[in-house]
Design an enzyme around this catalytic site. Structure first.
Site, mmCIF file in Angstrom:
data_model
loop_
_atom_site.group_PDB
_atom_site.id
_atom_site.type_symbol
_atom_site.label_atom_id
_atom_site.label_comp_id
_atom_site.label_asym_id
_atom_site.label_seq_id
_atom_site.Cartn_x
_atom_site.Cartn_y
_atom_site.Cartn_z
ATOM 1 N N SER A 21 0.858 -1.199 0.000
ATOM 2 C CA SER A 21 0.000 0.000 0.000
ATOM 3 C C SER A 21 0.884 1.236 0.000
ATOM 4 C CB SER A 21 -0.863 0.018 1.273
ATOM 5 O OG SER A 21 -0.016 0.089 2.404
ATOM 6 N N TYR A 89 -4.521 11.562 10.319
ATOM 7 C CA TYR A 89 -3.241 12.116 9.890
ATOM 8 C C TYR A 89 -2.478 12.540 11.133
ATOM 9 C CZ TYR A 89 0.256 15.353 8.086
ATOM 10 O OH TYR A 89 1.442 15.998 7.826
ATOM 11 N N ASP A 133 3.606 -6.312 14.680
ATOM 12 C CA ASP A 133 4.659 -5.616 13.922
ATOM 13 C C ASP A 133 4.930 -4.267 14.561
ATOM 14 O OD1 ASP A 133 5.198 -4.517 10.465
ATOM 15 O OD2 ASP A 133 6.596 -5.140 12.051
#
Ligand code: 464
Length: 304
Positions: A21, A89, A133
């Site tokens: 992505s 964001y 992760d």
């Protein structure tokens, strides 16, 4: 609200690259609000047989919606070629460049930021989600310099032991029975922070994230992760043999905590058997006087 399309956004610079992505800074043309939009190419996901992972990340992100210290997935949409995830964001980007910019964090910064990561892990693990992760690149800093954990592409739901024994289901996303047909825990994650159990195909538990947490504390204080090598094979050897050292001058209380997290037996790691997550880590001397329950309301210490 009507389903959004790419035409509702102004796409700006690339602010992140996932394994399948690309993440763009975007602005919603109707509200002028800034978002991060993660774009996945459909043909690539199908070719690489990653559809299960993309669906799992979407389900887990919606399941975690409004969880403190976790990036928010507002909504998704698609067109003929791509999938779009509209996400929070984080104006101050990834944690890693902030560590690299100053070389390493002082004890106050390490206590604060590792404390926020611990609270995020408490939320995640209490909701039966393992990240798998965790690393400084997946820890973002918002405009007020508070953390947001991102990239749930390797995450999975897990059934706490008691549920596994009594077969009481845990509703929600995938679990072992739904794993795509492959080795039970074939390596997911990033070499430097991956736990030994993930490398030796042992059951994955939340304790795998506690291993990565120990690596991150070590890196905040020393500037580098504990297990390093140009060769991934040698790095895996060092991890499974627990071959790492502390530089001179490493804060003794932090060293004691890292040594209790970087334990090969996942069930022996500090916090692994806490009835209340993560009381034993919160009460470790390194975190003396840290007010965990008000970190999100606290002004973060300056990074210098
Ligand atoms: N794999 C994923 O899911 N990745 C994601 C998902 C959501 C998401 C995501 C990644 C984000 C990443 C991101 C990256 C950035 C960014 C990229 C490049 C530069 C900067 C930047 O310079 N910020 C100012 C702060 N700098 C930071 C380094 C030291 C000097 C000052 C920020 C801002 N946010 C984000 O804001 N939201």
């Amino acid at each position: 609200p009507t389903k959004r399309t790419p035409n509702d956004f102004i796409f700006g610079k690339v602010i992140g690259e996932g394994s399948f992505s690309t993440v763009y800074l975007t602005k919603d043309i109707h509200t002028q609000k800034e978002f991060a939009i993660k774009v996945c190419e459909k043909h690539y996901i199908i070719k690489e047989k990653k559809t299960e992972y993309v669906k799992r990340e979407k389900d887990i992100l919606f399941y975690l919606s409004n969880t403190p210290f976790i990036v928010k997935l507002y909504y998704t949409f698609q067109d003929a070629e791509r999938l779009y995830f509209v996400l929070s964001y984080a104006k101050n980007g990834e944690l890693l460049p902030h560590i690299n910019k100053v070389g390493s964090f002082d004890v106050e910064c390490t206590k604060f930021y590792s404390g926020e990561i611990l609270v995020a892990l408490e939320y995640l693990h209490n909701m039966n989600v393992i990240h798998r992760d965790l690393k400084p690149e997946n820890i973002l800093l918002d405009e007020n310099m508070h953390i947001m954990i991102t990239d749930f592409g390797s995450a999975k739901m897990y059934k706490p032991a008691v549920d596994r024994k009594t077969k009481n289901g845990v509703s929600g996303c995938n679990d072992d029975e739904d794993e795509p047909r492959r080795r039970k825990n074939s390596f997911v994650g990033t070499a430097q922070y991956v736990s030994p159990e993930l490398l030796t195909d042992k059951p994955v538990t939340p304790s795998s994230d506690l291993w990565a947490f120990g690596c991150i504390i070590y890196q905040m204080i020393s500037g580098l992760p504990p297990f390093r090598s140009r060769s991934e094979y040698i790095m895996f050897q060092k991890i499974t043999k627990l071959e790492y050292e502390f530089p001179s001058g490493f804060c003794e209380k932090a060293r004691n905590l890292v040594e209790k997290l970087l334990v090969l037996d996942s069930e022996q790691r500090i916090g692994a058997t806490d009835k209340v997550k993560y009381s034993s880590i919160r009460s470790h001397p390194f975190y003396e006087s840290l007010d965990f329950d008000n970190l999100h309301k606290t002004t973060p210490p300056p990074i210098y």
